[in-house]
Design a protein around this motif. Structure first.
Motif, PDB file in Angstrom:
ATOM      1  N   PRO A  89      55.696  39.521 -29.421  1.00  0.00           N
ATOM      2  CA  PRO A  89      54.150  40.072 -29.698  1.00  0.00           C
ATOM      3  C   PRO A  89      53.332  39.153 -30.257  1.00  0.00           C
ATOM      4  O   PRO A  89      51.975  39.137 -30.245  1.00  0.00           O
ATOM      5  CB  PRO A  89      54.412  41.542 -30.717  1.00  0.00           C
ATOM      6  CG  PRO A  89      55.840  41.196 -31.128  1.00  0.00           C
ATOM      7  CD  PRO A  89      56.857  40.186 -30.283  1.00  0.00           C
ATOM      8  N   VAL A 108      47.477  48.283 -23.793  1.00  0.00           N
ATOM      9  CA  VAL A 108      48.593  48.153 -24.709  1.00  0.00           C
ATOM     10  C   VAL A 108      49.614  49.235 -25.036  1.00  0.00           C
ATOM     11  O   VAL A 108      49.043  50.254 -25.222  1.00  0.00           O
ATOM     12  CB  VAL A 108      47.948  47.750 -26.282  1.00  0.00           C
ATOM     13  CG1 VAL A 108      48.846  47.595 -27.465  1.00  0.00           C
ATOM     14  CG2 VAL A 108      46.773  46.900 -26.103  1.00  0.00           C
ATOM     15  N   ASN A 109      50.796  49.125 -24.593  1.00  0.00           N
ATOM     16  CA  ASN A 109      51.728  49.903 -24.578  1.00  0.00           C
ATOM     17  C   ASN A 109      52.270  50.262 -26.031  1.00  0.00           C
ATOM     18  O   ASN A 109      52.857  49.397 -26.708  1.00  0.00           O
ATOM     19  CB  ASN A 109      52.943  49.576 -23.925  1.00  0.00           C
ATOM     20  CG  ASN A 109      52.522  49.460 -22.292  1.00  0.00           C
ATOM     21  OD1 ASN A 109      51.549  50.155 -21.966  1.00  0.00           O
ATOM     22  ND2 ASN A 109      52.923  48.518 -22.000  1.00  0.00           N
ATOM     23  N   TRP A 110      51.936  51.492 -26.820  1.00  0.00           N
ATOM     24  CA  TRP A 110      52.074  51.806 -28.014  1.00  0.00           C
ATOM     25  C   TRP A 110      53.879  51.989 -28.413  1.00  0.00           C
ATOM     26  O   TRP A 110      54.078  52.016 -29.559  1.00  0.00           O
ATOM     27  CB  TRP A 110      51.367  52.886 -28.538  1.00  0.00           C
ATOM     28  CG  TRP A 110      50.415  52.520 -29.590  1.00  0.00           C
ATOM     29  CD1 TRP A 110      50.719  52.803 -30.967  1.00  0.00           C
ATOM     30  CD2 TRP A 110      49.052  51.763 -29.629  1.00  0.00           C
ATOM     31  NE1 TRP A 110      49.775  52.294 -31.677  1.00  0.00           N
ATOM     32  CE2 TRP A 110      48.640  51.768 -30.943  1.00  0.00           C
ATOM     33  CE3 TRP A 110      48.348  51.540 -28.459  1.00  0.00           C
ATOM     34  CZ2 TRP A 110      47.667  51.046 -31.272  1.00  0.00           C
ATOM     35  CZ3 TRP A 110      47.232  50.737 -28.906  1.00  0.00           C
ATOM     36  CH2 TRP A 110      46.724  50.541 -30.100  1.00  0.00           C
ATOM     37  N   GLU A 112      55.928  49.623 -27.405  1.00  0.00           N
ATOM     38  CA  GLU A 112      56.260  48.115 -27.568  1.00  0.00           C
ATOM     39  C   GLU A 112      56.399  47.654 -29.045  1.00  0.00           C
ATOM     40  O   GLU A 112      55.174  47.843 -29.612  1.00  0.00           O
ATOM     41  CB  GLU A 112      55.714  47.314 -26.831  1.00  0.00           C
ATOM     42  CG  GLU A 112      55.968  47.762 -25.130  1.00  0.00           C
ATOM     43  CD  GLU A 112      55.325  46.708 -24.081  1.00  0.00           C
ATOM     44  OE1 GLU A 112      55.558  47.104 -22.894  1.00  0.00           O
ATOM     45  OE2 GLU A 112      54.071  46.269 -24.350  1.00  0.00           O
ATOM     46  N   ALA A 115      52.766  46.447 -30.891  1.00  0.00           N
ATOM     47  CA  ALA A 115      51.546  46.778 -30.064  1.00  0.00           C
ATOM     48  C   ALA A 115      50.091  46.703 -31.035  1.00  0.00           C
ATOM     49  O   ALA A 115      49.181  46.390 -30.453  1.00  0.00           O
ATOM     50  CB  ALA A 115      51.619  48.386 -30.041  1.00  0.00           C
ATOM     51  N   GLU A 116      50.193  46.931 -32.252  1.00  0.00           N
ATOM     52  CA  GLU A 116      49.074  47.018 -33.106  1.00  0.00           C
ATOM     53  C   GLU A 116      48.496  45.486 -33.280  1.00  0.00           C
ATOM     54  O   GLU A 116      47.199  45.420 -33.295  1.00  0.00           O
ATOM     55  CB  GLU A 116      49.193  47.669 -34.557  1.00  0.00           C
ATOM     56  CG  GLU A 116      49.167  49.129 -34.435  1.00  0.00           C
ATOM     57  CD  GLU A 116      49.249  49.863 -35.843  1.00  0.00           C
ATOM     58  OE1 GLU A 116      48.926  48.978 -36.908  1.00  0.00           O
ATOM     59  OE2 GLU A 116      49.343  51.186 -35.858  1.00  0.00           O
ATOM     60  N   ALA A 131      45.066  52.602 -24.519  1.00  0.00           N
ATOM     61  CA  ALA A 131      46.351  52.986 -25.392  1.00  0.00           C
ATOM     62  C   ALA A 131      47.368  53.508 -24.326  1.00  0.00           C
ATOM     63  O   ALA A 131      47.313  54.445 -24.119  1.00  0.00           O
ATOM     64  CB  ALA A 131      46.018  53.565 -26.539  1.00  0.00           C
ATOM     65  N   ALA A 139      55.704  56.670 -28.567  1.00  0.00           N
ATOM     66  CA  ALA A 139      54.339  56.286 -28.673  1.00  0.00           C
ATOM     67  C   ALA A 139      53.260  57.288 -29.150  1.00  0.00           C
ATOM     68  O   ALA A 139      52.555  56.824 -29.908  1.00  0.00           O
ATOM     69  CB  ALA A 139      54.149  55.554 -26.978  1.00  0.00           C
TER      70      ALA A 139
END
Length: 242
Positions: A89, A108-110, A112, A115-116, A131, A139
């Motif tokens: 990431p 953005v896959n939350w 993963e 993600a943030e 999102a 998620a």
């Protein structure tokens, strides 16, 4: 809003052996031009290497976004930031900060890792965030607890249940998990055989939707699709039915 997702992370040879999955920038541009003419009003694409692998490499992202943007002026163009394209990431965020050409939005896959951090890199550059909230993952809870939850362009409610009989119920459960406090618009979509029932639910609920070869290779009657535009026309008809 109907978004077209012309390629996704699919292998170029996955579409029943037909040369229909757009990979190169020129192929993406042609596919999206046809899809927009058929009714799509937004784009979510996966920049790829010439060999067909998803990539966040600045050169390939710039080429794909530029080609599609020139083909459909004024139509928002988005890209993926999926971890499969770059598992680290921190490196994902670094690549985003190096993009010379910026998309209008990026998913953005939350569920993963990181993600943030990836979302923050996009916000720093003024790129809208879609999102990605996958069913069957943590998620939704992570996203609702995030300080960035109020700063996204939209939520992609992604139904990973491939069974067309149960996917609508899975979709309703995911929407319930996201709850009434959600302020962002919701784009609801499914995958494979469940794509069309979930799109029908999106139409019923008045939500944004998407369709394209990323999500499904068949038309509603089960016949193989040969272009993204065919899928978009079928989705447009379903979304605008009385």
């Amino acid at each position: 809003m109907l978004q077209v997702c012309p390629n996704g992370a699919r292998d170029p040879g996955a579409c029943r052996g037909l040369p229909i999955l757009p990979v190169l920038p020129g192929e993406l541009a042609a596919a999206v031009r046809q899809a927009v003419a058929a009714g799509a009003s937004d784009v979510h694409l996966h920049p790829k290497t010439p060999q067909g692998a998803d990539t966040l490499d600045p050169e390939h992202v710039a080429a794909a976004v530029t080609a599609v943007r020139e083909a459909v002026p004024g139509v928002p163009v988005g890209v993926t930031t999926g971890a499969w394209a770059m598992p680290d990431p921190r490196r994902r965020a670094e690549l985003i900060r190096s993009w010379p050409v910026l998309p209008d939005h990026a998913s953005v896959n939350w569920h993963e890792e990181g993600a943030e951090a990836v979302a923050e890199a996009l916000l720093e550059r003024g790129v809208g965030i879609e999102a990605g909230i996958f069913s069957g993952t943590p998620a939704a809870g992570r996203f609702l607890a995030s300080p960035l939850a109020d700063r996204v362009l939209r939520v992609l409610a992604e139904v990973t249940d491939p069974d067309p009989r149960t996917a609508p119920a899975t979709a309703r459960a995911l929407l319930a998990e996201l709850g009434d406090a959600l302020r962002a618009p919701v784009l609801l979509h499914g995958e494979e055989a469940a794509a069309w029932p979930v799109l029908g639910l999106a139409a019923e609920l008045g939500l944004d939707a998407r369709i394209g070869l990323e999500d499904v290779l068949e038309l509603p009657d089960g016949t193989p699709a040969t272009t993204n535009a065919e899928l978009v026309r079928a989705a447009w008809t379903m979304l605008n039915a009385p």
